[in-house]
Structure formats: structure tokens, C-alpha cells
Motif scaffolding. Structure first.
Motif, PDB file in Angstrom:
ATOM      1  N   HIS A 234      -6.400  -3.149  -4.959  1.00 64.60           N
ATOM      2  CA  HIS A 234      -7.672  -3.472  -4.294  1.00 64.60           C
ATOM      3  C   HIS A 234      -8.355  -4.672  -4.962  1.00 64.60           C
ATOM      4  CE1 HIS A 234      -8.398   0.668  -2.181  1.00 64.60           C
ATOM      5  NE2 HIS A 234      -7.279   0.085  -1.804  1.00 64.60           N
ATOM      6  N   ARG A 235      -8.314  -4.724  -6.315  1.00 60.88           N
ATOM      7  CA  ARG A 235      -8.910  -5.864  -7.013  1.00 60.88           C
ATOM      8  C   ARG A 235      -8.215  -7.173  -6.614  1.00 60.88           C
ATOM      9  NH1 ARG A 235      -9.670  -2.144 -10.521  1.00 60.88           N
ATOM     10  NH2 ARG A 235      -8.575  -2.203 -12.456  1.00 60.88           N
TER      11      ARG A 235
ATOM     12  N   ALA B 145       0.833  -1.208   0.000  1.00 55.49           N
ATOM     13  CA  ALA B 145       0.000   0.000   0.000  1.00 55.49           C
ATOM     14  C   ALA B 145       0.870   1.262   0.000  1.00 55.49           C
ATOM     15  CB  ALA B 145      -0.930  -0.005   1.216  1.00 55.49           C
TER      16      ALA B 145
ATOM     17  N   ILE C  62      -3.517   1.553  -7.450  1.00 51.21           N
ATOM     18  CA  ILE C  62      -4.227   1.292  -6.195  1.00 51.21           C
ATOM     19  C   ILE C  62      -5.498   0.494  -6.474  1.00 51.21           C
ATOM     20  CG2 ILE C  62      -5.521   2.368  -4.309  1.00 51.21           C
ATOM     21  CD1 ILE C  62      -3.398   4.591  -4.299  1.00 51.21           C
ATOM     22  N   ALA C  63      -6.202   0.841  -7.557  1.00 50.94           N
ATOM     23  CA  ALA C  63      -7.413   0.095  -7.928  1.00 50.94           C
ATOM     24  C   ALA C  63      -7.068  -1.366  -8.230  1.00 50.94           C
ATOM     25  CB  ALA C  63      -8.087   0.749  -9.138  1.00 50.94           C
TER      26      ALA C  63
ATOM     27  N   LEU D  47      -6.117  -8.469   6.359  1.00 56.54           N
ATOM     28  CA  LEU D  47      -6.186  -7.202   5.637  1.00 56.54           C
ATOM     29  C   LEU D  47      -6.837  -6.130   6.502  1.00 56.54           C
ATOM     30  CD1 LEU D  47      -5.859  -5.530   3.035  1.00 56.54           C
ATOM     31  CD2 LEU D  47      -8.098  -6.400   2.322  1.00 56.54           C
TER      32      LEU D  47
ATOM     33  N   THR E  50      -3.934   3.212   1.600  1.00 61.85           N
ATOM     34  CA  THR E  50      -4.344   3.491   0.214  1.00 61.85           C
ATOM     35  C   THR E  50      -5.388   4.600   0.157  1.00 61.85           C
ATOM     36  OG1 THR E  50      -5.994   1.697   0.250  1.00 61.85           O
ATOM     37  CG2 THR E  50      -3.812   1.163  -0.627  1.00 61.85           C
TER      38      THR E  50
ATOM     39  N   TRP F 253      -6.721  -7.788  -3.803  1.00 69.94           N
ATOM     40  CA  TRP F 253      -7.121  -8.122  -2.430  1.00 69.94           C
ATOM     41  C   TRP F 253      -8.510  -8.749  -2.401  1.00 69.94           C
ATOM     42  CZ3 TRP F 253      -5.363  -2.852   0.036  1.00 69.94           C
ATOM     43  CH2 TRP F 253      -3.970  -2.836   0.159  1.00 69.94           C
ATOM     44  N   VAL F 254      -9.426  -8.202  -3.212  1.00 70.07           N
ATOM     45  CA  VAL F 254     -10.787  -8.754  -3.264  1.00 70.07           C
ATOM     46  C   VAL F 254     -10.748 -10.189  -3.790  1.00 70.07           C
ATOM     47  CG1 VAL F 254     -13.033  -8.550  -4.415  1.00 70.07           C
ATOM     48  CG2 VAL F 254     -11.945  -6.525  -3.434  1.00 70.07           C
TER      49      VAL F 254
ATOM     50  N   LYS G  53      -8.942 -11.877   4.688  1.00 71.89           N
ATOM     51  CA  LYS G  53      -9.777 -10.703   4.974  1.00 71.89           C
ATOM     52  C   LYS G  53      -9.493 -10.175   6.385  1.00 71.89           C
ATOM     53  CE  LYS G  53     -14.622  -9.276   5.130  1.00 71.89           C
ATOM     54  NZ  LYS G  53     -16.006  -9.738   4.911  1.00 71.89           N
TER      55      LYS G  53
ATOM     56  N   LEU H 256      -5.512  -0.782   3.910  1.00 73.70           N
ATOM     57  CA  LEU H 256      -6.632  -0.033   3.323  1.00 73.70           C
ATOM     58  C   LEU H 256      -6.567   1.439   3.711  1.00 73.70           C
ATOM     59  CD1 LEU H 256      -9.585  -2.544   3.763  1.00 73.70           C
ATOM     60  CD2 LEU H 256      -8.570  -1.765   1.621  1.00 73.70           C
TER      61      LEU H 256
END
Length: 125
Positions: A76-77, A63, A72-73, A108, A117, A79-80, A105, A114
Motif C-alpha cells: 500500500h505504501r 495483491a 500488504i502495508a 489502481l 488486499t 502504491w501511495v 491512481k 485494493l
């Protein structure tokens, strides 16, 4: 209560009548077993906590080093995707010691990744 008192009394009588060495030996053996068991459990928890901390640090470092909004997007993708349930995996994975392992999760959310970011995105706006 009376039965518990009589068991204690019987144990006391046995100790007084020469059973002290056997009772003490049995107690010493049981204590040694319990101490060894606690030591193994403690080492297992320490190892598990160390690996969780390492993963959280890796997430936070990712991050911190990601500065551009598209990157960053993408982070995040990723991580999802890692939070998505795996095929054949259960929600409560158990370690070798029978204890529940933390999910990605949980790690994180426990880390500051998070938050870092979001601060990066807000500072560029």
C-alpha cells in the motif's frame, strides 16, 4: 436555411453538368482520408487500453500473492508513492495522440487490487 438550400442546389447543378466525376473523386479521396484517420485513432486507443489492462493485472497479481499484513502495508505504501505527483508532471498527461493517459491512481482504483488486499486482511483477522 435558404443559403444552405441554394448551396445544395448549386452542388446538384454542378454534378449534373459534368462535375460529377470531380465531385465523386473528391468525395472518394476525403472518405479515404477519414477512414485512415479513424483507423489510426482506433489502433491508438486499443494499444493504450491493452497497457492499462496489463498494469491492472500486475497490481491484482501483486495483491493476490501478498499474504502477510506487514507486506500488504508495504504494498500500500508503494502504491501511495506512485500516486504522488511527479516533479514537472502535470495532472493531465497527454499521449502522442493528444489524448489523456490514465493515471496510476485511476488504474489502481479500476483494478481489484485494493479489494483483494482488504479481503486478505479481513480473512486473517
Amino acid at each position: 436555411l435558404k443559403s444552405a438550400v441554394s448551396k445544395v442546389r448549386e452542388s446538384g447543378e454542378a454534378i449534373r453538368h459534368g462535375g460529377a466525376r470531380e465531385a465523386l473523386g473528391a468525395l472518394r479521396e476525403k472518405t479515404t482520408q477519414v477512414v485512415a484517420s479513424v483507423k489510426r485513432a482506433s489502433e491508438s486507443v486499443r494499444h493504450r487500453n491493452a497497457s492499462c489492462i496489463e498494469i491492472e493485472q500486475r497490481l491484482e497479481n501483486q495483491a493476490r500473492t501478498t499474504r502477510a499484513a506487514p507486506a500488504i502495508a508495504e504494498l500500500h505504501r508503494g502504491w501511495v508513492q506512485q500516486m504522488a505527483p511527479k516533479d514537472g508532471g502535470s495532472a493531465a498527461n497527454l499521449s502522442k495522440g493528444g489524448e489523456r493517459e490514465m493515471s496510476f491512481k485511476e488504474m489502481l482504483l479500476q483494478s481489484r487490487a485494493l479489494e483483494i488486499t482488504i479481503e486478505t486482511i479481513a480473512s486473517d483477522a
